[in-house]
Scaffold this active site. Structure first.
Site, mmCIF file in Angstrom:
data_model
loop_
_atom_site.group_PDB
_atom_site.id
_atom_site.type_symbol
_atom_site.label_atom_id
_atom_site.label_comp_id
_atom_site.label_asym_id
_atom_site.label_seq_id
_atom_site.Cartn_x
_atom_site.Cartn_y
_atom_site.Cartn_z
ATOM 1 N N ALA A 285 -33.488 4.546 -52.515
ATOM 2 C CA ALA A 285 -34.722 4.588 -51.728
ATOM 3 C C ALA A 285 -34.621 3.699 -50.492
ATOM 4 O O ALA A 285 -34.998 4.088 -49.387
ATOM 5 C CB ALA A 285 -35.902 4.167 -52.606
ATOM 6 N N TYR B 96 -26.656 6.321 -64.103
ATOM 7 C CA TYR B 96 -25.619 5.481 -64.719
ATOM 8 C C TYR B 96 -25.557 4.204 -63.896
ATOM 9 O O TYR B 96 -24.659 3.998 -63.087
ATOM 10 C CB TYR B 96 -24.271 6.224 -64.759
ATOM 11 C CG TYR B 96 -24.277 7.348 -65.751
ATOM 12 C CD1 TYR B 96 -24.779 8.596 -65.412
ATOM 13 C CD2 TYR B 96 -23.824 7.147 -67.062
ATOM 14 C CE1 TYR B 96 -24.823 9.626 -66.339
ATOM 15 C CE2 TYR B 96 -23.862 8.183 -67.990
ATOM 16 C CZ TYR B 96 -24.367 9.405 -67.630
ATOM 17 O OH TYR B 96 -24.415 10.419 -68.547
ATOM 18 N N ASN C 89 -42.774 3.392 -55.703
ATOM 19 C CA ASN C 89 -41.617 4.137 -56.195
ATOM 20 C C ASN C 89 -41.387 3.980 -57.698
ATOM 21 O O ASN C 89 -40.314 3.560 -58.153
ATOM 22 C CB ASN C 89 -40.363 3.645 -55.450
ATOM 23 C CG ASN C 89 -39.782 4.728 -54.545
ATOM 24 O OD1 ASN C 89 -39.800 5.899 -54.885
ATOM 25 N ND2 ASN C 89 -39.286 4.314 -53.403
ATOM 26 N N ASP D 51 -39.207 8.538 -48.855
ATOM 27 C CA ASP D 51 -38.460 7.580 -48.051
ATOM 28 C C ASP D 51 -38.486 7.985 -46.578
ATOM 29 O O ASP D 51 -38.593 7.142 -45.683
ATOM 30 C CB ASP D 51 -37.015 7.489 -48.542
ATOM 31 C CG ASP D 51 -36.949 7.135 -50.019
ATOM 32 O OD1 ASP D 51 -37.823 6.368 -50.491
ATOM 33 O OD2 ASP D 51 -36.046 7.626 -50.717
ATOM 34 N N ASN E 105 -32.090 4.867 -47.950
ATOM 35 C CA ASN E 105 -32.675 6.059 -47.329
ATOM 36 C C ASN E 105 -33.602 5.655 -46.178
ATOM 37 O O ASN E 105 -33.556 6.211 -45.083
ATOM 38 C CB ASN E 105 -33.495 6.862 -48.348
ATOM 39 C CG ASN E 105 -32.653 7.512 -49.431
ATOM 40 O OD1 ASN E 105 -31.430 7.466 -49.376
ATOM 41 N ND2 ASN E 105 -33.312 8.099 -50.415
ATOM 42 N N LYS F 13 -49.596 8.981 -49.995
ATOM 43 C CA LYS F 13 -49.027 10.313 -49.802
ATOM 44 C C LYS F 13 -49.607 11.304 -50.809
ATOM 45 O O LYS F 13 -49.701 10.983 -51.993
ATOM 46 C CB LYS F 13 -47.497 10.240 -49.979
ATOM 47 C CG LYS F 13 -46.827 9.371 -48.940
ATOM 48 C CD LYS F 13 -45.452 8.888 -49.364
ATOM 49 C CE LYS F 13 -45.543 7.698 -50.306
ATOM 50 N NZ LYS F 13 -44.234 7.151 -50.710
ATOM 51 N N ASP G 264 -30.319 13.302 -50.259
ATOM 52 C CA ASP G 264 -31.428 12.396 -49.993
ATOM 53 C C ASP G 264 -31.533 12.023 -48.523
ATOM 54 O O ASP G 264 -32.632 11.804 -48.009
ATOM 55 C CB ASP G 264 -31.237 11.099 -50.799
ATOM 56 C CG ASP G 264 -31.748 11.220 -52.217
ATOM 57 O OD1 ASP G 264 -31.899 12.359 -52.699
ATOM 58 O OD2 ASP G 264 -32.000 10.188 -52.845
ATOM 59 N N GLY H 271 -36.553 12.183 -51.916
ATOM 60 C CA GLY H 271 -36.212 11.552 -50.645
ATOM 61 C C GLY H 271 -37.289 11.728 -49.586
ATOM 62 O O GLY H 271 -37.261 11.081 -48.538
#
Lengths: 322, 322, 322, 322, 322, 322
Positions: free
Chosen positions: C40, C110, C171, C264, C43, C231, C300, C261
């Site tokens: 994030a 991961y 987020n 961001d 980005n 948003k 992204d 994405g």
């Protein structure tokens, strides 16, 4: 392994390697193809296995790399493949999908003389079929060859002897039948011996000449089956029994990636519903949902939902209760 | 299924999704990766199954798409996966191969905290192990976690109780061990409990500090195993027993595509030879051939030969007789 | 280089290698994956840089090929990476997107034990942060580890000391938090310390339990920030300040390729607007446009617009004036 | 940023997008191409940056997507691109490699009228060049256009004024020169102004008409440079100074994947050696090693080694000491 | 071969290799490109050939692998390429498509100095043109170079001498014209010499400054052509002759894959209709259908329908009768 | 087109779509396949056309997308396809290559019942064959079906009547013959009717039971042909006529990518040499070179050299003079 298996469903039919173009457009110009598998009956068996049931698939494959692939793939999905024989002398069938944005997507078969077309009655193990609850058949197999047709009838005979319910999906494929009249005749004859019939609307029109849903359901019920579930695409399905005729609406999908295989998902969803003890109407609802899942993925089997997928789908959509 | 299984070999260990770059060169610049599977123990189990034996694989996978993939793939290859558990809370491990033309190819593990690292003694079913003839273990599993280490020792205990032969491949992976001293100690301890030992030459050097093949074989034989087969790459292997020490030459391959997995093919070939009743020397020859096959394909398991492959290979090479 | 930098925005967080399937459908069946990057905060930094601003990104990467890739990529996009440290002992995190046409797309992380999760206060250079105008933070970083959480708080402390505006995007990622209650508590606490808050509507619901836009804005404004921009997907955003609450409609996109994405991009567009001297409402309009661009590309960062892209977009859409 | 940069090396030249076929064979039949970058001078700059030095690249790119790609890629590798201008009116050049197994691999340029061919003296910032230690030039740039030729001479003038060492690689490309005689004349003239010359043996033959290594070295040394290092492919290089002429053997590579770019890697390795304080002979040894790395990867820059790569390479090969 | 050919249509123009990104998004980030061909005039020639007519294409290609590809491809589609010359000294042009989901898809040409731009009057064989019925031209060719412009005028002269009908598609491409005024002037002049004009609505606006369909048709008819068919995208086309002005609606396509090339398909469909003896209105209907097919495939020519495709399309859509 | 064609060579046989795996290894595990074409006779025709001669190919293809592809491809290469018929009722054949690094590469045919297998005498146009100089045949065609065998004999009859030289390549494919004895008999019979025979050494062994090159040549010369050129792999070929027996050495290739198709390239090179007026020995040298080119590319036809390729090859290799 000395095994006592209790299969929920046993099915019988040809599976081929399916080559899917990486791009849409005429086959002439496509450069890359990806290998998948396709076969109505193994689609159903895989669909049932993913939904948590025990399914066995009777078939014959070439003793070649494509046969190895199909056998491993189907076994990998949890389907019993102990009844799949391998043929040294005839190849595993293959087919190609043409994916177009205008007109109908077409498939090109290379299955003439395939290993599966040499199946015959001797490939059926009565004991294996006897221990199952349902026998699933489609109208493709009897069209593959004389011996395949005899095999289907023998399987029906065994099923009747051991009280299995016979589930039949006409799955009309003009390309596998040399004689269209014989096709109609044979399929109607098998319908008369079935307990559950799962036709599509366009197939019903071909077989009965009628477009009226209620009329179709009643005609089929008169011929033999006690349950008829007729698929009407995104609109879901019509359920007909001696008692009633109901329309059960389907589920819309944002974008249909590939319509082929949706009918097999429907069959798997419906049978899973029945076997798990849902009502007929709930089973059709599950079948509609399974069909919707299958529409969203390119291959025939990759889009078949798991039971968890359906649970989470109905977690949002409500209304399915045991 | 209520089943009485008689497994030839049972093995125990982690399998991960393996991502193989489509091009050679530094990982930094690679854009495309293909999904495969990798895991020393499942490699051996698959190798055995392709050679016609019955193998079972005990493991734990995440309840995720990668776990679904591995479970289906291994089952598809004919390995019994009834002892593979699925973990809702920890992911299936993944790893990446870097394929370079200069220097050594490297692998990057993402297996810390993986589902398999949470295996413990409770994941072992004594009855399942008891019915097998061989228990196959590698030196990777005890390094994955404390509980994995305990699981390995518990499996050894069960094997000894039920008279299974223990086959051990040290498979030294520095990356999975936090404490290198403990690694050496543990592996030597397991060797002392094994019946058959399958080390590589470089592993023997790490463990024993010697480079002399005969000395190595004798030292290992003194520690415990009755059979030691030490792999020396393309040169084949040294076979050591109380009675004798022999060098059995390997088979040259035109082009080595990927050396990883060859040791597992070797193990499968050797065990298959033993179980099928070949002599020790013949079994090593089969092992050498199986290893050669594995060198020619990119993934870990795709190059494992079938029994037919070996037969046709020796049809040209002669000299293997029952 | 002896450099006096004046950064517009400094941000802090983990970036991972993102593997995107070449096809839609369950991860189980996907064969090919393409390498991208995702994170994030980077980005946002890349988004700002493409819009012509100076952005610095503080982070930690493994000393491995994936870390090399991310560092080069982010530097290549014009972001200052002088504060990105490399860790010999812990790997760069990776994650996988599953792209499905039915249900929600899921990501598989991961990142447990990744290099970034070992960031701590000592990785912050007070002088570096001091010279910037805005500190951008997200609610992901405090969830990565104890030391990451302390690092975020330390960064806030430095920012406040040097009069940077703090921009916070909650987020919410359930997968990185072990303790959901602590997550809520921490995020609300950081909100209370922020100057500008950029939540999504569903995040607001999770944090405040309300679905009423005006009520949400007012509650957030009471907690601390002087500007809240919430948003609401394709419908654009709600802007709330002490003075007023306005809805600023978004821009429809023909086909959403990948929703991840977009938030961001929104943050980058909004900050770019503010820093370039646009009014709050104009900045939100720019943010909406930037978000729309991001929806149309698979990765992204590849869809983040340049300033020229936005100018030409508003050349058609009118109405943005300095 | 108000910056005081101290560059080790500044270089000047065109970089293009390079399209590499995914398969070997005639271009006519190739379907897929992958995007890379190529340009002798940026190859050297990237090579130096990966070896830990500070390199700046002066160039001009189109204001288009391909220019964006090259600028980001080169910046990403750590090269200073502050002197790269963007041209609204002329495109970024592109070229295609044909990879064949029989005959010579060929490249096809689309660089006529490219942005870079419009570079002129006004694109040089004297202060920028002045702060560097070395100016690296190749014989490609003067052939691109009249104005590019003037730019090279202006750069030489600035370098001489500010005491930079001039390193020149003839890099003879018949395809960029309309007049072969003018090519020879120009390149020999630039050699006369250079301090270090890095020709290939075949280039020396073209320029001097001789095939005798000692004679070639001495002739070049007479023309001007104080150091001449002549590459002789896998055999390494000849080093010539006023004092001595030595052959320094190269390193064999198992499989040459792509010979293009090896000369640039050589230049980077040699300059890195010099700047890091190694002896001339050690620097050539490093150059040979860097060249070997470059042979093993398909693109021009992806095979350039890092300093860590070289250290680990010589960890095995021994003999390089500061 | 001593051949007496009777061509239905002869066309004249440049064809280039077209590189199509495998993914949508900015060219900067695309890694893979596939090779196709593109060129308005060869598109039309191929379209005509697929519809069963005889078409000849006059052009010049480089003596290189890309030229080999184009020549073989066009010949393969059944177009006469006996008038295609090969140039040793200038390359075959190439261009790149950028496929974006937001904003307009852009093409990037590398055709400056291409072989085709060196076509001149001497490349025209009067006898070859004389035997055809129609001469097809576009407004691209006169913009390629002075000599190309002269070639177009010479072709017109020959056509008039031998009573060929001249079909003109303005195909306005700002990128090939240095002087926009000269472009307008030249195109209007060629229109005045044409018999059939096939403009797009936006082109008509550029040329005539009007947006009123009837006014446009009448103005064009006044300038010279006796038939004007103006394309209005998915809405079909307006047909104007001295006698009447009609709107003929188009065919909706589910998903537009690539709009480029649809105008050429339209031209091929219209000319095929005329030559096969359909009425003007039927020919426009065929043209609309051909355009719809072309929208559904990525490349320029792969979507051009065959006559069988159109027959089966109108088998469903009805209404086209001879 | 009313055409008077003078063909150098006319050939007759089946061509199929060839699917080539993108990776080496067992077919079972391959995911991607690329579409190419393959067929010994069209390979030769294409090879001749690339070498500048006029070749015509008589065949039958399905009326399907694969048939469209083959017809366009072969026509594109400059081969006359006016005698290629299309069959509505039978498909175009397909086959798959398995590319392995150990053992032999295998092909899997799907050509039973293909369109080509239905060719019969009525597909031969006497006038078409009559105008050619050579009739090229292989031992594959007579094995495809009874009617194909009759067609071959009919073609031989026509050729003899009109004084064409008959060139025969045994091309033994066990997979197309049901009866191995009949295969041997038929092939030997056709040899007795041929003027030029182009066997491989292993084929000669199968047919004659001998391994002695001179003996083989003499036996074949006794049976009928006046020229026998026997291929011995990388060692080149033996040329036998009534006058002499010579060994003409072959050309080594660095890396053999795909051996299939090399014999067809050899035939094309040899015939081109003869027709262009070279001596027999020179023609064999050209054949050897053409064969070497074909080894270096994956598909069957993509590696066939052009005349320019051979000229430039012998420019280096010397020794071929008219």
């Amino acid at each position: 392994m000395d095994v006592v298996i209790i299969m929920d469903v046993v099915t019988l039919g040809e599976t081929m390697v399916l080559f899917v173009p990486t791009e849409t457009g005429p086959l002439k110009y496509i450069y890359q193809f990806n290998k998948h598998i396709g076969g109505a009956e193994s689609n159903v068996a895989i669909g049932l296995s993913k939904l948590g049931l025990k399914a066995g698939w009777i078939s014959k494959l070439g003793k070649d790399g494509f046969g190895d692939y199909i056998e491993s793939f189907v076994r990998g999905e949890g389907v019993d493949v102990s009844q799949v024989k391998r043929d040294e002398n005839h190849p595993t069938g293959v087919f190609f999908k043409e994916r177009v944005e205008i007109g109908e997507s077409v498939v090109y078969y290379y299955r003439k003389g395939s290993a599966a077309s040499f199946m015959d009655e001797s490939d059926l193990d009565e004991n294996y079929i006897a221990q199952a609850k349902y026998l699933h058949l489609t109208g493709i197999t009897p069209g593959l060859s004389e011996s395949c047709c005899r095999t289907v009838y023998k399987a029906i005979e065994i099923a009747k002897k051991h009280d299995l319910k016979i589930v039949f999906d006409p799955n009309i494929r003009f390309k596998v039948w040399d004689d269209k009249e014989k096709m109609k005749e044979t399929i109607l004859d098998i319908i008369s011996k079935s307990d559950i019939l799962l036709p599509g609307l366009s197939e019903a029109k071909i077989l009965l000449g009628s477009s009226d849903e209620k009329e179709i359901l009643n005609t089929f019920l008169d011929i033999g089956p006690e349950i008829v579930v007729m698929k009407v695409g995104e609109n879901g399905a019509f359920l007909g029994t001696k008692e009633e005729t109901t329309h059960i609406p389907g589920f819309k999908v944002k974008r249909i990636i590939d319509p082929i295989g949706a009918g097999d998902a429907f069959a798997a969803g419906f049978l899973a519903g029945l076997i798990k003890g849902y009502t007929l109407q709930e089973a059709v609802k599950l079948a509609n949902a399974a069909g919707a899942f299958a529409l969203t993925v390119k291959g025939d089997v990759e889009g078949l939902p798991t039971w968890e997928d359906l649970l989470s789908f109905f977690g949002n959509e409500k209304g399915i209760t045991r």
